[in-house]
Design a protein around this motif. Sequence first.
Motif, PDB file in Angstrom:
ATOM      1  N   ASN A 103       1.249  -1.216  -0.107  1.00 55.60           N
ATOM      2  CA  ASN A 103      -0.325   0.276   0.006  1.00 55.60           C
ATOM      3  C   ASN A 103       0.768   1.275  -0.253  1.00 55.60           C
ATOM      4  O   ASN A 103       0.592   2.201  -0.860  1.00 55.60           O
ATOM      5  CB  ASN A 103      -1.210   0.005   1.372  1.00 55.60           C
ATOM      6  N   LEU A 104       1.752   1.253   0.731  1.00 55.00           N
ATOM      7  CA  LEU A 104       2.762   2.559   1.177  1.00 55.00           C
ATOM      8  C   LEU A 104       3.441   2.728   0.102  1.00 55.00           C
ATOM      9  O   LEU A 104       4.852   1.277   0.987  1.00 55.00           O
ATOM     10  CB  LEU A 104       2.634   2.874   2.744  1.00 55.00           C
ATOM     11  N   VAL A 105       4.503   3.542   0.161  1.00 53.70           N
ATOM     12  CA  VAL A 105       5.765   3.715   0.038  1.00 53.70           C
ATOM     13  C   VAL A 105       6.949   4.039   1.242  1.00 53.70           C
ATOM     14  O   VAL A 105       7.868   3.220   1.065  1.00 53.70           O
ATOM     15  CB  VAL A 105       6.347   5.282  -0.858  1.00 53.70           C
ATOM     16  N   GLU A 106       6.051   4.002   2.173  1.00 55.41           N
ATOM     17  CA  GLU A 106       6.989   4.131   4.032  1.00 55.41           C
ATOM     18  C   GLU A 106       6.967   2.050   3.601  1.00 55.41           C
ATOM     19  O   GLU A 106       8.263   2.328   4.581  1.00 55.41           O
ATOM     20  CB  GLU A 106       5.949   4.753   5.419  1.00 55.41           C
ATOM     21  N   THR A 107       6.028   1.875   3.684  1.00 59.02           N
ATOM     22  CA  THR A 107       5.834   0.104   3.708  1.00 59.02           C
ATOM     23  C   THR A 107       7.562  -0.283   3.155  1.00 59.02           C
ATOM     24  O   THR A 107       8.005  -1.271   3.402  1.00 59.02           O
ATOM     25  CB  THR A 107       4.475  -0.743   3.547  1.00 59.02           C
TER      26      THR A 107
END
Length: 141
Positions: free
Chosen positions: A93-97
């Motif tokens: 889902n997230l670039v952070e992940t």
Amino acid sequence: MTHDDAGINANILHLPFADATRSVRHVFVRDYETEAEIGVYSHEKGAHQKIRINVDLSVLEATDHHDDQLDNVVCYHDIVKGIQTILTAGHINLVETLAEKIAALALDDNRVIGVRVKVEKLEAIKEAMSVGVEIERHRRP
């Protein structure tokens, strides 16, 4: 604007990861471009997007010489293969992940004492060259 260590105009300054006084070497992957299934919006599900990844590693040098042997160094090719494994495991889902997973992968090698990961989506915002996140993580003593 500042200049990063790749000599390209950037709006961030990359701190040096190599430090002879601490016997630390800098290993890096610069501007690795690939595609990923990434994003939270419905139009991003089941689709591939272009991304760019940069990884900087602070690596403790062994007290003895590496003897020109691949097994004695942290290999940038292994980092890229690890990124590919993360990306083929399924939608994120997230670039952070994604950045956190890459940092954890790098820190799995006990010689790596610090890692900086930058993940950019290259087509998410039409008016922007890229959007994304940059994180820095260190090995906990």
